[in-house]
Design a protein around this motif. Sequence first.
Motif, PDB file in Angstrom:
ATOM      1  N   MET A 158       0.894  -1.151  -0.066  1.00  0.00           N
ATOM      2  CA  MET A 158       0.034  -0.001  -0.120  1.00  0.00           C
ATOM      3  C   MET A 158       0.863   1.459  -0.029  1.00  0.00           C
ATOM      4  N   LYS A 159       0.441   2.124  -0.713  1.00  0.00           N
ATOM      5  CA  LYS A 159       1.318   3.541  -0.925  1.00  0.00           C
ATOM      6  C   LYS A 159       0.279   4.570  -0.989  1.00  0.00           C
ATOM      7  N   ILE A 160       0.894   5.754  -0.471  1.00  0.00           N
ATOM      8  CA  ILE A 160       0.134   6.975  -0.690  1.00  0.00           C
ATOM      9  C   ILE A 160       0.727   7.810  -1.917  1.00  0.00           C
ATOM     10  N   PHE A 161      -0.045   8.284  -2.510  1.00  0.00           N
ATOM     11  CA  PHE A 161       0.239   9.375  -3.545  1.00  0.00           C
ATOM     12  C   PHE A 161      -0.365  10.696  -3.474  1.00  0.00           C
ATOM     13  N   VAL A 162       0.231  11.827  -3.387  1.00  0.00           N
ATOM     14  CA  VAL A 162      -0.225  13.086  -3.136  1.00  0.00           C
ATOM     15  C   VAL A 162      -0.050  13.822  -4.281  1.00  0.00           C
ATOM     16  N   SER A 163      -1.017  14.450  -5.075  1.00  0.00           N
ATOM     17  CA  SER A 163      -0.672  15.137  -6.293  1.00  0.00           C
ATOM     18  C   SER A 163      -0.092  16.632  -5.804  1.00  0.00           C
ATOM     19  N   THR A 164       0.425  17.279  -6.702  1.00  0.00           N
ATOM     20  CA  THR A 164       0.956  18.696  -6.600  1.00  0.00           C
ATOM     21  C   THR A 164      -0.133  19.677  -6.098  1.00  0.00           C
ATOM     22  N   ASP A 165      -1.276  19.575  -6.782  1.00  0.00           N
ATOM     23  CA  ASP A 165      -2.389  20.452  -6.422  1.00  0.00           C
ATOM     24  C   ASP A 165      -2.825  19.994  -4.770  1.00  0.00           C
ATOM     25  N   ALA A 166      -2.914  18.822  -4.694  1.00  0.00           N
ATOM     26  CA  ALA A 166      -3.253  18.447  -3.308  1.00  0.00           C
ATOM     27  C   ALA A 166      -2.219  18.887  -2.219  1.00  0.00           C
ATOM     28  N   LEU A 167      -1.024  18.865  -2.523  1.00  0.00           N
ATOM     29  CA  LEU A 167      -0.162  19.387  -1.540  1.00  0.00           C
ATOM     30  C   LEU A 167      -0.180  20.923  -1.461  1.00  0.00           C
ATOM     31  N   GLN A 168      -0.757  21.483  -2.413  1.00  0.00           N
ATOM     32  CA  GLN A 168      -0.925  23.059  -2.382  1.00  0.00           C
ATOM     33  C   GLN A 168      -2.038  23.367  -1.388  1.00  0.00           C
ATOM     34  N   TRP A 169      -3.167  22.411  -1.490  1.00  0.00           N
ATOM     35  CA  TRP A 169      -4.128  22.363  -1.115  1.00  0.00           C
ATOM     36  C   TRP A 169      -4.046  22.513   0.738  1.00  0.00           C
ATOM     37  N   PHE A 170      -3.118  21.391   0.990  1.00  0.00           N
ATOM     38  CA  PHE A 170      -2.744  21.309   2.339  1.00  0.00           C
ATOM     39  C   PHE A 170      -1.959  22.424   2.973  1.00  0.00           C
ATOM     40  N   GLN A 171      -1.197  22.985   2.147  1.00  0.00           N
ATOM     41  CA  GLN A 171      -0.324  24.080   2.330  1.00  0.00           C
ATOM     42  C   GLN A 171      -1.124  25.367   2.749  1.00  0.00           C
ATOM     43  N   GLU A 172      -2.289  25.496   1.755  1.00  0.00           N
ATOM     44  CA  GLU A 172      -2.926  26.697   1.860  1.00  0.00           C
ATOM     45  C   GLU A 172      -4.100  26.432   2.918  1.00  0.00           C
ATOM     46  N   GLU A 173      -4.990  25.594   2.793  1.00  0.00           N
ATOM     47  CA  GLU A 173      -6.131  25.201   3.548  1.00  0.00           C
ATOM     48  C   GLU A 173      -6.032  24.675   5.104  1.00  0.00           C
ATOM     49  N   MET A 174      -4.978  23.970   5.383  1.00  0.00           N
ATOM     50  CA  MET A 174      -4.579  23.616   6.595  1.00  0.00           C
ATOM     51  C   MET A 174      -3.084  23.945   7.002  1.00  0.00           C
ATOM     52  N   GLU A 175      -2.491  24.983   6.271  1.00  0.00           N
ATOM     53  CA  GLU A 175      -1.463  25.681   6.748  1.00  0.00           C
ATOM     54  C   GLU A 175      -0.368  24.601   7.076  1.00  0.00           C
ATOM     55  N   ALA A 176      -0.406  23.445   6.543  1.00  0.00           N
ATOM     56  CA  ALA A 176       0.711  22.463   6.415  1.00  0.00           C
ATOM     57  C   ALA A 176       1.993  23.220   5.746  1.00  0.00           C
ATOM     58  N   GLN A 177       2.978  22.870   6.629  1.00  0.00           N
ATOM     59  CA  GLN A 177       4.549  23.198   6.166  1.00  0.00           C
ATOM     60  C   GLN A 177       5.604  22.303   6.682  1.00  0.00           C
ATOM     61  N   ALA A 178       6.803  22.337   6.279  1.00  0.00           N
ATOM     62  CA  ALA A 178       7.615  21.677   6.680  1.00  0.00           C
ATOM     63  C   ALA A 178       7.548  21.216   8.093  1.00  0.00           C
ATOM     64  N   GLY A 179       7.826  19.857   8.467  1.00  0.00           N
ATOM     65  CA  GLY A 179       7.912  19.644   9.873  1.00  0.00           C
ATOM     66  C   GLY A 179       6.305  18.926  10.362  1.00  0.00           C
ATOM     67  N   ASP A 180       5.308  19.229   9.568  1.00  0.00           N
ATOM     68  CA  ASP A 180       4.001  18.733   9.968  1.00  0.00           C
ATOM     69  C   ASP A 180       3.813  17.332   9.613  1.00  0.00           C
ATOM     70  N   ASN A 181       2.848  16.678  10.185  1.00  0.00           N
ATOM     71  CA  ASN A 181       2.316  15.262   9.744  1.00  0.00           C
ATOM     72  C   ASN A 181       0.883  15.465   9.492  1.00  0.00           C
ATOM     73  N   ILE A 182       0.493  14.711   8.448  1.00  0.00           N
ATOM     74  CA  ILE A 182      -0.865  14.694   8.064  1.00  0.00           C
ATOM     75  C   ILE A 182      -1.358  13.040   8.140  1.00  0.00           C
ATOM     76  N   ARG A 183      -2.128  12.793   8.963  1.00  0.00           N
ATOM     77  CA  ARG A 183      -2.717  11.537   8.975  1.00  0.00           C
ATOM     78  C   ARG A 183      -4.026  11.145   8.203  1.00  0.00           C
ATOM     79  N   PHE A 184      -4.174  10.159   7.505  1.00  0.00           N
ATOM     80  CA  PHE A 184      -5.411   9.816   6.944  1.00  0.00           C
ATOM     81  C   PHE A 184      -5.903   8.488   7.812  1.00  0.00           C
ATOM     82  N   TYR A 185      -7.115   8.630   8.035  1.00  0.00           N
ATOM     83  CA  TYR A 185      -7.740   7.499   8.825  1.00  0.00           C
ATOM     84  C   TYR A 185      -9.100   7.229   8.348  1.00  0.00           C
TER      85      TYR A 185
END
Length: 97
Positions: free
Chosen positions: A1-28
């Motif tokens: 099993m693998k996780i693939f995150v598109s460039t657009d999704a990465l940008q969404w996380f950075q803008e909407e969740m203010e994700a930045q280097a050092g953060d962890n995002i969990r899928f559950y």
Amino acid sequence: MKIFVSTDALQWFQEEMEAQAGDNIRFYARYGGTSPINEGFSLGMTKDTPVIPSVTVTIENIIFFIEEKDEWFFNGHDLYVDVDTKLKELAYSYKKA
């Protein structure tokens, strides 16, 4: 099993969740809703600290992960995370590994 995150999704996380280097995002797995691979359950995500991750991928020093206890939800499928451009929301798809 693998996780693939598109460039657009990465940008969404950075803008909407203010994700930045050092953060962890969990899928559950969460009770309620629906998904194409598990009726009665849907996929959630949150900023969290890994405990026993079974799958991780690091993009721009942001760790995306799935805990071992949530692996059952994916039933052997890879997770693809993208953005629905019309809704401007995350879109998940699953492909058998």
